[in-house]
Motif scaffolding. Structure first.
Motif, PDB file in Angstrom:
ATOM      1  N   PHE A   1       3.520 -14.634  43.387  1.00 25.46           N
ATOM      2  CA  PHE A   1       3.581 -14.496  41.932  1.00 25.46           C
ATOM      3  C   PHE A   1       2.880 -13.234  41.441  1.00 25.46           C
ATOM      4  CE2 PHE A   1       4.294 -19.203  42.145  1.00 25.46           C
ATOM      5  CZ  PHE A   1       5.591 -19.155  41.661  1.00 25.46           C
ATOM      6  N   ALA A   2       1.934 -12.723  42.219  1.00 19.29           N
ATOM      7  CA  ALA A   2       1.347 -11.423  41.876  1.00 19.29           C
ATOM      8  C   ALA A   2       2.401 -10.320  42.001  1.00 19.29           C
ATOM      9  CB  ALA A   2       0.152 -11.121  42.777  1.00 19.29           C
ATOM     10  N   ALA A   3       3.227 -10.397  43.053  1.00 16.81           N
ATOM     11  CA  ALA A   3       4.306  -9.422  43.219  1.00 16.81           C
ATOM     12  C   ALA A   3       5.303  -9.512  42.070  1.00 16.81           C
ATOM     13  CB  ALA A   3       5.013  -9.632  44.550  1.00 16.81           C
ATOM     14  N   LEU A   4       5.648 -10.740  41.668  1.00 17.12           N
ATOM     15  CA  LEU A   4       6.579 -10.926  40.555  1.00 17.12           C
ATOM     16  C   LEU A   4       5.979 -10.409  39.249  1.00 17.12           C
ATOM     17  CD1 LEU A   4       9.239 -12.062  39.476  1.00 17.12           C
ATOM     18  CD2 LEU A   4       8.097 -14.286  39.226  1.00 17.12           C
ATOM     19  N   ALA A   5       4.697 -10.714  39.025  1.00 16.53           N
ATOM     20  CA  ALA A   5       4.035 -10.219  37.813  1.00 16.53           C
ATOM     21  C   ALA A   5       3.986  -8.701  37.801  1.00 16.53           C
ATOM     22  CB  ALA A   5       2.615 -10.798  37.721  1.00 16.53           C
ATOM     23  N   GLY A   6       3.720  -8.098  38.963  1.00 16.85           N
ATOM     24  CA  GLY A   6       3.712  -6.641  39.034  1.00 16.85           C
ATOM     25  C   GLY A   6       5.055  -6.055  38.691  1.00 16.85           C
ATOM     26  N   CYS A   7       6.145  -6.701  39.141  1.00 18.26           N
ATOM     27  CA  CYS A   7       7.486  -6.194  38.869  1.00 18.26           C
ATOM     28  C   CYS A   7       7.829  -6.309  37.383  1.00 18.26           C
ATOM     29  CB  CYS A   7       8.507  -6.961  39.708  1.00 18.26           C
ATOM     30  SG  CYS A   7      10.187  -6.322  39.578  1.00 18.26           S
ATOM     31  N   MET A   8       7.524  -7.456  36.781  1.00 19.63           N
ATOM     32  CA  MET A   8       7.856  -7.664  35.366  1.00 19.63           C
ATOM     33  C   MET A   8       6.925  -6.908  34.425  1.00 19.63           C
ATOM     34  SD  MET A   8      10.545  -9.617  35.059  1.00 19.63           S
ATOM     35  CE  MET A   8      11.210  -8.703  36.458  1.00 19.63           C
ATOM     36  N   PHE A   9       5.704  -6.686  34.881  1.00 24.42           N
ATOM     37  CA  PHE A   9       4.648  -6.092  34.049  1.00 24.42           C
ATOM     38  C   PHE A   9       5.070  -4.773  33.417  1.00 24.42           C
ATOM     39  CE2 PHE A   9       1.092  -2.938  34.543  1.00 24.42           C
ATOM     40  CZ  PHE A   9       0.434  -3.244  33.357  1.00 24.42           C
ATOM     41  N   ASP A  10       5.681  -3.891  34.178  1.00 27.19           N
ATOM     42  CA  ASP A  10       6.000  -2.553  33.666  1.00 27.19           C
ATOM     43  C   ASP A  10       7.491  -2.225  33.737  1.00 27.19           C
ATOM     44  OD1 ASP A  10       4.148  -1.029  32.385  1.00 27.19           O
ATOM     45  OD2 ASP A  10       3.771   0.343  34.026  1.00 27.19           O
ATOM     46  N   LEU A  11       8.337  -3.231  33.911  1.00 24.36           N
ATOM     47  CA  LEU A  11       9.773  -2.983  33.965  1.00 24.36           C
ATOM     48  C   LEU A  11      10.266  -2.317  32.682  1.00 24.36           C
ATOM     49  CD1 LEU A  11      12.180  -3.766  35.973  1.00 24.36           C
ATOM     50  CD2 LEU A  11      12.647  -5.618  34.359  1.00 24.36           C
ATOM     51  N   TYR A  12       9.614  -2.644  31.567  1.00 23.72           N
ATOM     52  CA  TYR A  12      10.066  -2.144  30.262  1.00 23.72           C
ATOM     53  C   TYR A  12       9.680  -0.692  29.990  1.00 23.72           C
ATOM     54  CZ  TYR A  12       5.311  -2.275  28.420  1.00 23.72           C
ATOM     55  OH  TYR A  12       3.984  -2.022  28.205  1.00 23.72           O
ATOM     56  N   ARG A  13       8.679  -0.161  30.721  1.00 23.05           N
ATOM     57  CA  ARG A  13       8.109   1.126  30.321  1.00 23.05           C
ATOM     58  C   ARG A  13       9.124   2.281  30.369  1.00 23.05           C
ATOM     59  NH1 ARG A  13       2.367   3.452  30.759  1.00 23.05           N
ATOM     60  NH2 ARG A  13       1.830   1.440  31.663  1.00 23.05           N
ATOM     61  N   PRO A  14       9.855   2.499  31.488  1.00 27.59           N
ATOM     62  CA  PRO A  14      10.817   3.607  31.464  1.00 27.59           C
ATOM     63  C   PRO A  14      11.934   3.403  30.447  1.00 27.59           C
ATOM     64  CG  PRO A  14      11.076   2.299  33.460  1.00 27.59           C
ATOM     65  CD  PRO A  14       9.825   1.844  32.814  1.00 27.59           C
ATOM     66  N   ALA A  15      12.331   2.145  30.228  1.00 22.12           N
ATOM     67  CA  ALA A  15      13.341   1.873  29.210  1.00 22.12           C
ATOM     68  C   ALA A  15      12.819   2.235  27.828  1.00 22.12           C
ATOM     69  CB  ALA A  15      13.746   0.398  29.260  1.00 22.12           C
ATOM     70  N   SER A  16      11.544   1.933  27.568  1.00 25.76           N
ATOM     71  CA  SER A  16      10.939   2.266  26.282  1.00 25.76           C
ATOM     72  C   SER A  16      10.828   3.778  26.098  1.00 25.76           C
ATOM     73  CB  SER A  16       9.551   1.626  26.176  1.00 25.76           C
ATOM     74  OG  SER A  16       9.623   0.219  26.287  1.00 25.76           O
ATOM     75  N   GLN A  17      10.379   4.467  27.148  1.00 28.00           N
ATOM     76  CA  GLN A  17      10.263   5.920  27.054  1.00 28.00           C
ATOM     77  C   GLN A  17      11.625   6.578  26.861  1.00 28.00           C
ATOM     78  OE1 GLN A  17       8.216   6.135  30.835  1.00 28.00           O
ATOM     79  NE2 GLN A  17       6.290   6.729  29.864  1.00 28.00           N
ATOM     80  N   ALA A  18      12.639   6.066  27.555  1.00 28.52           N
ATOM     81  CA  ALA A  18      13.979   6.614  27.390  1.00 28.52           C
ATOM     82  C   ALA A  18      14.522   6.332  25.994  1.00 28.52           C
ATOM     83  CB  ALA A  18      14.910   6.025  28.453  1.00 28.52           C
ATOM     84  N   LEU A  19      14.257   5.126  25.465  1.00 30.47           N
ATOM     85  CA  LEU A  19      14.736   4.786  24.128  1.00 30.47           C
ATOM     86  C   LEU A  19      14.079   5.673  23.068  1.00 30.47           C
ATOM     87  CD1 LEU A  19      16.470   2.916  22.405  1.00 30.47           C
ATOM     88  CD2 LEU A  19      14.562   1.281  22.358  1.00 30.47           C
ATOM     89  N   ILE A  20      12.792   5.953  23.226  1.00 29.88           N
ATOM     90  CA  ILE A  20      12.114   6.860  22.305  1.00 29.88           C
ATOM     91  C   ILE A  20      12.738   8.250  22.380  1.00 29.88           C
ATOM     92  CG2 ILE A  20       9.942   8.131  21.963  1.00 29.88           C
ATOM     93  CD1 ILE A  20       8.475   5.525  22.566  1.00 29.88           C
ATOM     94  N   THR A  21      12.989   8.736  23.602  1.00 27.57           N
ATOM     95  CA  THR A  21      13.584  10.063  23.769  1.00 27.57           C
ATOM     96  C   THR A  21      15.001  10.108  23.187  1.00 27.57           C
ATOM     97  OG1 THR A  21      12.314  10.285  25.819  1.00 27.57           O
ATOM     98  CG2 THR A  21      14.033  11.900  25.444  1.00 27.57           C
ATOM     99  N   ASP A  22      15.717   8.986  23.281  1.00 23.95           N
ATOM    100  CA  ASP A  22      17.065   8.910  22.721  1.00 23.95           C
ATOM    101  C   ASP A  22      17.074   9.020  21.205  1.00 23.95           C
ATOM    102  OD1 ASP A  22      18.216   8.519  25.221  1.00 23.95           O
ATOM    103  OD2 ASP A  22      18.301   6.335  25.031  1.00 23.95           O
ATOM    104  N   THR A  23      16.114   8.369  20.565  1.00 20.70           N
ATOM    105  CA  THR A  23      16.210   8.137  19.122  1.00 20.70           C
ATOM    106  C   THR A  23      15.303   9.010  18.265  1.00 20.70           C
ATOM    107  OG1 THR A  23      14.587   6.326  19.301  1.00 20.70           O
ATOM    108  CG2 THR A  23      16.907   5.743  19.472  1.00 20.70           C
ATOM    109  N   VAL A  24      14.278   9.611  18.853  1.00 16.94           N
ATOM    110  CA  VAL A  24      13.341  10.429  18.066  1.00 16.94           C
ATOM    111  C   VAL A  24      13.804  11.882  18.076  1.00 16.94           C
ATOM    112  CG1 VAL A  24      10.968  11.282  17.959  1.00 16.94           C
ATOM    113  CG2 VAL A  24      11.409   8.877  18.494  1.00 16.94           C
ATOM    114  N   PRO A  25      13.781  12.558  16.933  1.00 17.20           N
ATOM    115  CA  PRO A  25      14.167  13.972  16.907  1.00 17.20           C
ATOM    116  C   PRO A  25      13.348  14.799  17.890  1.00 17.20           C
ATOM    117  CG  PRO A  25      13.968  13.117  14.679  1.00 17.20           C
ATOM    118  CD  PRO A  25      13.451  12.047  15.593  1.00 17.20           C
ATOM    119  N   GLU A  26      13.971  15.831  18.437  1.00 12.14           N
ATOM    120  CA  GLU A  26      13.351  16.596  19.518  1.00 12.14           C
ATOM    121  C   GLU A  26      11.976  17.137  19.150  1.00 12.14           C
ATOM    122  OE1 GLU A  26      14.574  20.154  22.660  1.00 12.14           O
ATOM    123  OE2 GLU A  26      15.959  19.503  21.091  1.00 12.14           O
ATOM    124  N   GLN A  27      11.796  17.534  17.881  1.00 14.85           N
ATOM    125  CA  GLN A  27      10.511  18.111  17.478  1.00 14.85           C
ATOM    126  C   GLN A  27       9.369  17.104  17.537  1.00 14.85           C
ATOM    127  OE1 GLN A  27      13.445  18.027  15.807  1.00 14.85           O
ATOM    128  NE2 GLN A  27      13.441  19.521  14.134  1.00 14.85           N
TER     129      GLN A  27
END
Length: 405
Positions: free
Chosen positions: A118-144
């Motif tokens: 369950f530590a391995a599972l928690a590690g996997c779920m813990f930060d699964l969202y981070r690259p998706a969040s960073q990509a979504l910000i880059t998608d939607t926020v103006p370049e400046q």
């Protein structure tokens, strides 16, 4: 491919054009992530809990932490690839509810086998969202505003984490179970907000698919990820070795929570003071200075002989942490093609998970050979050497970055 471009200087009576806002999607995401991090109890207290509450030996604790690190290492490249292939929003939602379930299962576990799984599972779920969040910000926020928006994500995570560390320390004095329950509840709230308020992903060009090979063939990304991995291995001693030092110096759970909170509190103050200036510097030079400061700063903290010393010297290496994270995500965003943003962030983010595996092993090996003093010497010299490598890489990244001046 996006670039970091210097804002033009306006003189005379001509006013500059208005700076675009971060947008509703970005603010919603920041609020959702901040909610999740208010429940950031389990990860910083994991090693402490395993030793004190589950009575594991140092070897058994290392096994569980290594499993968590392996899950963490897999999470970010998987999350990034899935966000490019399918949906940023869906990856964020799955990560939130998956982490909630994993924390509950981990907190109810007693055997070494179940703790490891369950530590391995928690590690996997813990930060699964981070690259998706960073990509979504880059998608939607103006370049400046992308560099500032990505830095704001880091700022929000640390502000909420500071509150969580203080509350977590108080809870751990009497009831470790509450840490897992509240952490799970915070992640569930994260998922509810994301499902209810995040809009569907922006439309993408047809025919573009996420391909691992295309991202892995970018030597600039791989080199910057390798440098980041060494940086994280050094920085991870703040979560692995500093807690041991604190325990040896007699820190109670509540006091240990205050020590942990000193990190994000210093991050908040330092980032608010430094962010605007850092955005207008060569990002690779800023990263190098941050790496060197973390290595030497941790060494200074580690040689302390009192809890007061730990608290007073934490801001030294935290300043380096802020410098690195204020610009490093924007470096990755600048390198990534539009259709591979999640994959690029995922590959780069895997450096953190890999370091969670390597850092305990490296700390144990170095300490066994040359003692704690040798470990802090390794941190200081490793930070300086990695900073030098980062500066050397800067020449290859310069055409893509067009650094702010």
């Amino acid at each position: 491919m996006t670039t970091l471009v210097a804002a033009p200087h306006y003189r005379g009576k001509h006013a500059p054009p208005p700076i675009p806002s971060l947008g509703r999607t970005c603010w919603t995401l920041l609020a959702a992530v901040g909610t999740a991090r208010l429940g950031y109890f389990v990860v910083p207290f994991l090693s402490y809990w395993l030793v004190t509450d589950r009575a594991l030996t140092a070897t058994q604790t290392s096994l569980v932490l290594t499993a968590f690190g392996l899950g963490w290492a897999a999470a970010t490249p998987l999350g990034g690839w899935l966000s490019d292939r399918y949906s940023r929003r869906h990856v964020i939602i799955v990560s939130a509810f998956g982490a909630s379930a994993a924390y509950l299962a981990l907190g109810l576990s007693h055997s070494l086998w179940s703790l490891t799984v369950f530590a391995a599972l928690a590690g996997c779920m813990f930060d699964l969202y981070r690259p998706a969040s960073q990509a979504l910000i880059t998608d939607t926020v103006p370049e400046q505003r992308r560099a500032r928006a990505l830095a704001a994500l880091y700022l929000v995570m640390n502000t909420s984490r500071g509150v969580a560390c203080i509350v977590g320390g108080a809870l751990a004095e009497s009831n470790f179970v509450a840490l897992f329950v509240l952490n799970a509840a915070a992640n569930a709230a994260f998922g509810i907000i994301a499902a209810a308020a995040l809009p569907p992903d922006p439309a993408r060009a047809p025919g573009q698919k996420s391909r691992w090979g295309e991202a892995l063939a970018d030597r600039r990304l791989i080199a910057f990820t390798a440098i980041t991995a060494v940086f994280f291995t050094i920085h991870m001693q703040s979560m692995i070795t500093i807690p041991v030092v604190a325990a040896e110096l007699g820190a109670t759970p509540a006091l240990y929570g205050l020590i942990l909170a000193a990190d994000p509190a210093a991050v908040l103050i330092a980032q608010l003071a430094m962010q605007r200036r850092l955005e207008h510097q060569d990002p690779i030079r800023v990263c190098a200075i941050g790496i060197a400061t973390v290595g030497t700063g941790l060494a200074i903290t580690g040689i302390g002989t009192s809890v007061t010393w730990l608290i007073l010297t934490t801001p030294i290496w935290v300043a380096g942490e802020v410098a690195f994270f204020a610009v490093a995500p924007a470096v990755v965003a600048s390198l990534a093609p539009d259709h591979l943003r999640g994959t690029y962030f995922g590959i780069w983010g895997s450096a953190m998970g890999l370091s969670a595996v390597v850092a305990p092993l490296a700390a144990g090996a170095v300490t066994a050979m040359s003692g704690t003093a040798g470990l802090w010497t390794f941190c200081a010299l490793g930070g300086l050497a990695t900073a030098a490598g980062c500066l050397r890489l800067g020449g290859r990244l310069a055409p893509a970055l067009n650094p702010l001046t």
